[in-house]
Design a protein around this motif. Sequence first.
Motif, PDB file in Angstrom:
ATOM      1  N   MET A   1      34.624  54.555  29.965  1.00 39.39           N
ATOM      2  CA  MET A   1      35.208  53.761  31.021  1.00 39.39           C
ATOM      3  C   MET A   1      35.306  52.318  30.530  1.00 39.39           C
ATOM      4  N   SER A   2      36.400  51.680  30.869  1.00 45.51           N
ATOM      5  CA  SER A   2      36.559  50.254  30.591  1.00 45.51           C
ATOM      6  C   SER A   2      36.785  49.533  31.907  1.00 45.51           C
ATOM      7  N   ILE A   3      36.580  48.227  31.874  1.00 46.58           N
ATOM      8  CA  ILE A   3      36.697  47.412  33.078  1.00 46.58           C
ATOM      9  C   ILE A   3      37.596  46.223  32.807  1.00 46.58           C
ATOM     10  N   SER A   4      38.476  45.947  33.766  1.00 44.42           N
ATOM     11  CA  SER A   4      39.224  44.692  33.792  1.00 44.42           C
ATOM     12  C   SER A   4      38.563  43.809  34.837  1.00 44.42           C
ATOM     13  N   LEU A   5      38.229  42.594  34.440  1.00 39.02           N
ATOM     14  CA  LEU A   5      37.585  41.648  35.332  1.00 39.02           C
ATOM     15  C   LEU A   5      38.621  40.618  35.778  1.00 39.02           C
ATOM     16  N   HIS A   6      38.860  40.542  37.077  1.00 38.62           N
ATOM     17  CA  HIS A   6      39.790  39.565  37.657  1.00 38.62           C
ATOM     18  C   HIS A   6      38.950  38.478  38.315  1.00 38.62           C
ATOM     19  N   VAL A   7      39.210  37.219  37.959  1.00 37.40           N
ATOM     20  CA  VAL A   7      38.411  36.114  38.487  1.00 37.40           C
ATOM     21  C   VAL A   7      39.309  34.983  38.993  1.00 37.40           C
ATOM     22  N   ILE A   8      38.791  34.229  39.938  1.00 35.21           N
ATOM     23  CA  ILE A   8      39.501  33.076  40.489  1.00 35.21           C
ATOM     24  C   ILE A   8      39.042  31.821  39.741  1.00 35.21           C
ATOM     25  N   CYS A   9      39.985  31.145  39.103  1.00 34.73           N
ATOM     26  CA  CYS A   9      39.728  29.880  38.403  1.00 34.73           C
ATOM     27  C   CYS A   9      40.877  28.933  38.709  1.00 34.73           C
ATOM     28  N   PRO A  10      40.856  28.279  39.866  1.00 33.02           N
ATOM     29  CA  PRO A  10      41.951  27.371  40.207  1.00 33.02           C
ATOM     30  C   PRO A  10      42.080  26.240  39.184  1.00 33.02           C
ATOM     31  N   ASN A  11      43.298  25.981  38.774  1.00 30.94           N
ATOM     32  CA  ASN A  11      43.597  24.896  37.841  1.00 30.94           C
ATOM     33  C   ASN A  11      42.797  24.985  36.542  1.00 30.94           C
ATOM     34  N   VAL A  30      27.734  39.460  37.185  1.00 35.96           N
ATOM     35  CA  VAL A  30      27.960  40.899  37.040  1.00 35.96           C
ATOM     36  C   VAL A  30      26.722  41.467  36.357  1.00 35.96           C
ATOM     37  N   SER A  31      26.539  42.757  36.443  1.00 30.30           N
ATOM     38  CA  SER A  31      25.400  43.363  35.758  1.00 30.30           C
ATOM     39  C   SER A  31      25.659  43.388  34.250  1.00 30.30           C
ATOM     40  N   GLU A  32      24.598  43.512  33.470  1.00 26.01           N
ATOM     41  CA  GLU A  32      24.765  43.606  32.022  1.00 26.01           C
ATOM     42  C   GLU A  32      25.581  44.854  31.666  1.00 26.01           C
ATOM     43  N   GLU A  33      25.356  45.938  32.380  1.00 27.26           N
ATOM     44  CA  GLU A  33      26.114  47.167  32.145  1.00 27.26           C
ATOM     45  C   GLU A  33      27.610  46.927  32.348  1.00 27.26           C
ATOM     46  N   THR A  34      27.965  46.208  33.411  1.00 31.02           N
ATOM     47  CA  THR A  34      29.370  45.877  33.658  1.00 31.02           C
ATOM     48  C   THR A  34      29.900  44.971  32.546  1.00 31.02           C
ATOM     49  N   ALA A  35      29.132  43.940  32.187  1.00 25.45           N
ATOM     50  CA  ALA A  35      29.566  43.020  31.121  1.00 25.45           C
ATOM     51  C   ALA A  35      29.895  43.773  29.842  1.00 25.45           C
ATOM     52  N   ARG A  36      29.094  44.775  29.509  1.00 24.71           N
ATOM     53  CA  ARG A  36      29.327  45.565  28.283  1.00 24.71           C
ATOM     54  C   ARG A  36      30.655  46.335  28.341  1.00 24.71           C
ATOM     55  N   ASN A  56      42.426  40.078  26.071  1.00 23.48           N
ATOM     56  CA  ASN A  56      41.455  41.038  25.555  1.00 23.48           C
ATOM     57  C   ASN A  56      40.123  40.355  25.259  1.00 23.48           C
ATOM     58  N   VAL A  57      39.045  40.926  25.758  1.00 21.71           N
ATOM     59  CA  VAL A  57      37.717  40.359  25.548  1.00 21.71           C
ATOM     60  C   VAL A  57      37.314  40.536  24.085  1.00 21.71           C
ATOM     61  N   ILE A  58      36.899  39.432  23.486  1.00 18.03           N
ATOM     62  CA  ILE A  58      36.419  39.414  22.103  1.00 18.03           C
ATOM     63  C   ILE A  58      34.901  39.566  22.090  1.00 18.03           C
ATOM     64  N   SER A  59      34.252  38.876  23.041  1.00 15.75           N
ATOM     65  CA  SER A  59      32.789  38.921  23.118  1.00 15.75           C
ATOM     66  C   SER A  59      32.345  38.466  24.506  1.00 15.75           C
ATOM     67  N   TRP A  60      31.078  38.661  24.774  1.00 15.82           N
ATOM     68  CA  TRP A  60      30.482  38.191  26.013  1.00 15.82           C
ATOM     69  C   TRP A  60      29.068  37.762  25.700  1.00 15.82           C
ATOM     70  N   ARG A  61      28.516  36.908  26.558  1.00 15.59           N
ATOM     71  CA  ARG A  61      27.141  36.449  26.353  1.00 15.59           C
ATOM     72  C   ARG A  61      26.499  36.137  27.695  1.00 15.59           C
ATOM     73  N   ALA A  62      25.204  36.330  27.739  1.00 11.37           N
ATOM     74  CA  ALA A  62      24.446  36.024  28.951  1.00 11.37           C
ATOM     75  C   ALA A  62      24.271  34.515  29.071  1.00 11.37           C
ATOM     76  N   ASP A  63      24.213  34.038  30.297  1.00  7.81           N
ATOM     77  CA  ASP A  63      23.919  32.638  30.556  1.00  7.81           C
ATOM     78  C   ASP A  63      22.520  32.338  30.003  1.00  7.81           C
ATOM     79  N   PRO A  64      22.388  31.354  29.134  1.00 13.72           N
ATOM     80  CA  PRO A  64      21.071  31.065  28.545  1.00 13.72           C
ATOM     81  C   PRO A  64      20.027  30.609  29.564  1.00 13.72           C
TER      82      PRO A  64
END
Length: 100
Positions: A1-11, A30-36, A56-64
């Motif tokens: 399964m893959s996920i497309s993440l739609h987000v609101i980022c005005p301007n 989002v959960s780590e499972e979703t992020a993956r 296309n997502v190249i990478s993801w990282r957790a908020d430090p």
Amino acid sequence: MSISLHVICPNGHNLRHLGEFVYETGRWLVSEETARQVTRVHIHEKQKLPAYQGGNVISWRADPEGTGRYYFTYRATEDARIPCSGGWGQELAIVRHVEG
């Protein structure tokens, strides 16, 4: 399964331009499972408008800071400018795609 993440980022709020067609989103809860599983990101001005950017997502990282939020780095593509086909929460929508 893959996920497309739609987000609101005005301007382009909280979007970072990292290089030629490469961007990083702000942090999203989002959960780590979703992020993956996120393979595509779509950036919207408003829920009812098509995405104005994404790719296309190249990478993801957790908020430090350990907030349980994640940043997504993606390469922008023209075909990412689509409306959201899933249900919106307040600022994001998770659209699951079943392969096969």
